[in-house]
Enzyme design. Structure first.
Site, short mmCIF file in Angstrom:
data_model
loop_
_atom_site.label_atom_id
_atom_site.label_comp_id
_atom_site.label_asym_id
_atom_site.label_seq_id
_atom_site.Cartn_x
_atom_site.Cartn_y
_atom_site.Cartn_z
N GLY A 15 -5.96 -40.46 -70.71
CA GLY A 15 -4.91 -41.29 -71.27
C GLY A 15 -5.23 -41.72 -72.69
O GLY A 15 -6.33 -41.51 -73.21
N CYS A 124 -12.05 -49.64 -56.84
CA CYS A 124 -12.48 -48.42 -57.53
C CYS A 124 -13.29 -48.78 -58.77
O CYS A 124 -14.31 -48.15 -59.06
CB CYS A 124 -11.25 -47.59 -57.91
SG CYS A 124 -11.64 -45.95 -58.55
N CYS A 216 -3.33 -43.73 -57.23
CA CYS A 216 -3.58 -42.31 -57.44
C CYS A 216 -3.60 -41.46 -56.17
O CYS A 216 -3.33 -40.28 -56.23
CB CYS A 216 -4.89 -42.14 -58.20
SG CYS A 216 -6.30 -42.90 -57.36
#
Length: 377
Positions: A15, A124, A216
């Site tokens: 990104g 995460c 995700c």
């Protein structure tokens, strides 16, 4: 020339934010290594998918909506990250964290089965980006781990990003004080528009790439379907009841619901109603009006203190508290009430204080710590 002894591993997701962060670190003289975390293909997500969580996008106030874009890091994102690294002339590595990522998915499924609303992107960050990746950085002799989060680290303190609309300090509250000493967040002092401008000036191909808005590993953002595939035996028919105990209907599993949900309840009473309680043991889901969602206080466990004075003074501290990613910090008091327990009391009652979500404590822009919400009152 690189600063001697100042080597940094940066998590590159493909990104614009992590790409510009890498470029800025290089400009500042660091010896930069790019790393893409390959997290595998759980639950039928194609093997080409290589997801990584950068922000919590779940809201406990609205039910999830289907989407046609999968995740925040696909095989195309991996290619974008590699391309940017090539343009910057920095080494780039793809790290296989698939087995470790399974822990995040198991946590996600377990929380829904317990009637709670998980926050996998915070986990995460804690377990992988600033856990597993940090260990990798140490192993290769790097001094720091960096990412493209909108937050700041100054003098070992975690601060909100200057761009409060993009601030991601909430999802970083779990970084330990020791890890903060080795963390760099290069874009935390910038507005998003400035980050995109720099990317365009550098002719980075991701300068106008849209931000990810999804979890995700959940195909089409159908959370309940993923949970059911992995634990079909946990889904049981249950009652939908009012706050007075009146049975209004039935459902196919409490995992279809989250506190504050308004759409997709399967009953209509002629006015807006919301999920106000989930009892996983009985599979009973309680609905009520908005007022029934208001809570004055909460208790959190699995706490992480970034300011030890919270624990040592023994008194309630005036603060601001944030109970989900898209929630503005609210005036409150906080006190450590046990070995691993925070109690937060809000100045004004808050809507949809949701077990399973994180509460993060602030003093202005500084993050004091946080924990995982267990109950609200």
């Amino acid at each position: 020339m690189p600063i001697p002894g100042k080597k940094v591993v940066i998590a590159m997701s493909g990104g614009v934010d992590s790409s510009v962060a890498a470029a800025l670190l290089q400009r500042q003289g660091y010896e930069v290594m790019g790393a893409f975390m390959r997290l595998g293909s759980p639950d039928g997500v194609e093997a080409a998918e290589e997801p990584a969580c950068d922000a919590s996008t779940q809201s406990s106030v609205h039910s999830p909506q289907p989407s046609h874009k999968q995740g925040c890091c696909s095989v195309l994102d991996s290619a974008d990250a590699r391309r940017v690294a090539g343009m910057l002339d920095i080494p780039f590595y793809v790290l296989n964290f698939q087995d470790d990522f399974g822990r995040v998915i198991e946590y996600f499924v377990d929380e829904y089965n317990r009637g709670r609303t998980p926050n996998p992107c915070v986990r995460c960050n804690d377990w992988l980006k600033f856990g597993k990746l940090a260990k990798y950085a140490e192993a290769v002799g790097a001094d720091y781990v960096a990412s493209g989060h909108y937050a700041r680290v100054e003098n070992g303190r975690l601060l909100r990003g200057v761009d409060h609309k993009k601030d991601q300090s909430y999802v970083l509250f779990g970084i330990t004080p020791a890890a903060l000493q080795h963390t760099l967040l290069p874009i935390g002092g910038m507005e998003k528009t400035e980050v995109r401008r720099i990317a365009e000036e550098l002719k980075l191909p991701v300068f106008n790439k849209p931000d990810s808005q999804e979890i995700c590993f959940v195909p089409n953002q159908d959370y309940a379907a993923l949970v059911q595939r992995r634990s079909p035996e946990t889904f049981r028919t249950g009652e939908l009841v009012s706050t007075t105990g009146e049975v209004l209907g039935h459902h196919d599993g409490h995992q279809h619901f989250t506190i504050g949900q308004r759409r997709g309840l399967g009953v209509a009473l002629g006015h807006k109603i919301y999920v106000v309680d989930i009892d996983a043991k009985s599979s009973r889901v309680t609905v009520g009006d908005k007022e029934a969602l208001l809570k004055r206080s909460l208790v959190a466990h699995q706490i992480n203190l970034l300011d030890e004075s919270l624990k040592s003074d023994g008194h309630a501290r005036v603060c601001q508290a944030k109970i989900r990613y898209n929630h503005d910090p609210q005036p409150a008091t906080v006190m450590v009430t046990g070995e691993d327990e925070l109690t937060v009391r809000f100045e004004d009652p808050q809507i949809a204080v949701t077990p399973g979500q994180a509460v993060v404590i602030y003093d202005g822009d500084r993050v004091l710590g946080g924990g995982w919400i267990d109950s609200a009152h």
